[in-house]
Design an enzyme around this catalytic site. Sequence first.
Site, mmCIF file in Angstrom:
data_model
loop_
_atom_site.group_PDB
_atom_site.id
_atom_site.type_symbol
_atom_site.label_atom_id
_atom_site.label_comp_id
_atom_site.label_asym_id
_atom_site.label_seq_id
_atom_site.Cartn_x
_atom_site.Cartn_y
_atom_site.Cartn_z
ATOM 1 N N ARG A 16 -46.692 65.695 -2.160
ATOM 2 C CA ARG A 16 -48.031 65.959 -0.787
ATOM 3 C C ARG A 16 -49.145 65.422 -1.581
ATOM 4 N NH1 ARG A 16 -48.160 68.317 3.573
ATOM 5 N NH2 ARG A 16 -48.763 66.048 4.189
ATOM 6 N N HIS A 34 -54.794 73.213 5.216
ATOM 7 C CA HIS A 34 -54.911 73.893 5.812
ATOM 8 C C HIS A 34 -55.419 73.858 6.927
ATOM 9 C CE1 HIS A 34 -50.264 73.084 5.251
ATOM 10 N NE2 HIS A 34 -50.697 73.118 4.292
ATOM 11 N N HIS A 77 -54.551 69.143 0.263
ATOM 12 C CA HIS A 77 -54.849 69.016 1.244
ATOM 13 C C HIS A 77 -55.453 70.619 1.596
ATOM 14 C CE1 HIS A 77 -50.549 69.268 1.253
ATOM 15 N NE2 HIS A 77 -50.473 70.354 3.013
ATOM 16 N N TYR A 137 -48.724 68.508 -4.997
ATOM 17 C CA TYR A 137 -47.483 69.156 -5.101
ATOM 18 C C TYR A 137 -45.715 68.405 -4.712
ATOM 19 C CZ TYR A 137 -48.038 71.330 -0.375
ATOM 20 O OH TYR A 137 -47.778 71.690 1.029
ATOM 21 N N TYR A 192 -48.893 77.762 -4.559
ATOM 22 C CA TYR A 192 -48.985 78.431 -3.663
ATOM 23 C C TYR A 192 -48.525 79.575 -3.912
ATOM 24 C CZ TYR A 192 -49.606 75.180 0.061
ATOM 25 O OH TYR A 192 -50.927 74.042 0.957
#
Length: 248
Positions: free
Chosen positions: A165, A170, A168, A155, A116
């Site tokens: 994780r 959000h 995905h 990540y 991110y």
Amino acid sequence: MSNLDSQEVVSKEIADLHAGAEGETQPRLDFAPYRSSLLRHPTKDLRHADPEGAELVAPVFGHSDIDPVEADLTIQAGGEPIGERIVVRGRVLDGDGRPVRGQLVEIWQANAAGRYIHKGDQHPAPIDRHFTGVGRCLTGDDGSYAFTTIKPGPYPWRNHHNAWRPAHIHFSLFGTEFTQRMITQMYFPGDPLFALDPIYQAITDQKARDRLVATYDHDLSEHEWLLGYRWDIVLTGTHGTWMEADDA
């Protein structure tokens, strides 16, 4: 030597909790394998807030404020992002299958390397300077939305030793006011990390978990350009899409 529990320990906790669950379609807010949920879940009674007061400090938007280009996360100044180009299409529906029109839908995600653009994300994966990872659109008259983006990578996170994780995206949905906000996550089919992820597994009902997973749709794919995924969001009812708690 890390003092974090192993994946084996966390997976056993997940299996034990699932064995004692029945018909739960929403995640447990105090799901022990998801370590921080034990400290973050609400422990006190809800308090009424003044919605008009909240609106005085909330952002305001109109149809003219949302540019269609904001739904294409691959359009960046200076160059194209690196990764697998995809399109995600779907509809926002109510519990009776009726379209929810004019709904503000926002997304945010990691880049193809699982990173991110956020100061809190410091794991050693490259930042793509041509990818911000955020987009938004308004649903059409039929409740439809569409985003062109890059498939995010998995990540690491610090829930337990060697915790990762699943990939995905959000999703955030607003109602008629900014106090009406719901947040959820969309996953990709066949991810090997599903069984290992305490956040995904906090929903103990398999059918409810499945509703968070998009479907690959070859008819949405474009020749030599991108792959297509379809994912509908149901706001209420027994087939409703799981939404995160307000303080998540």
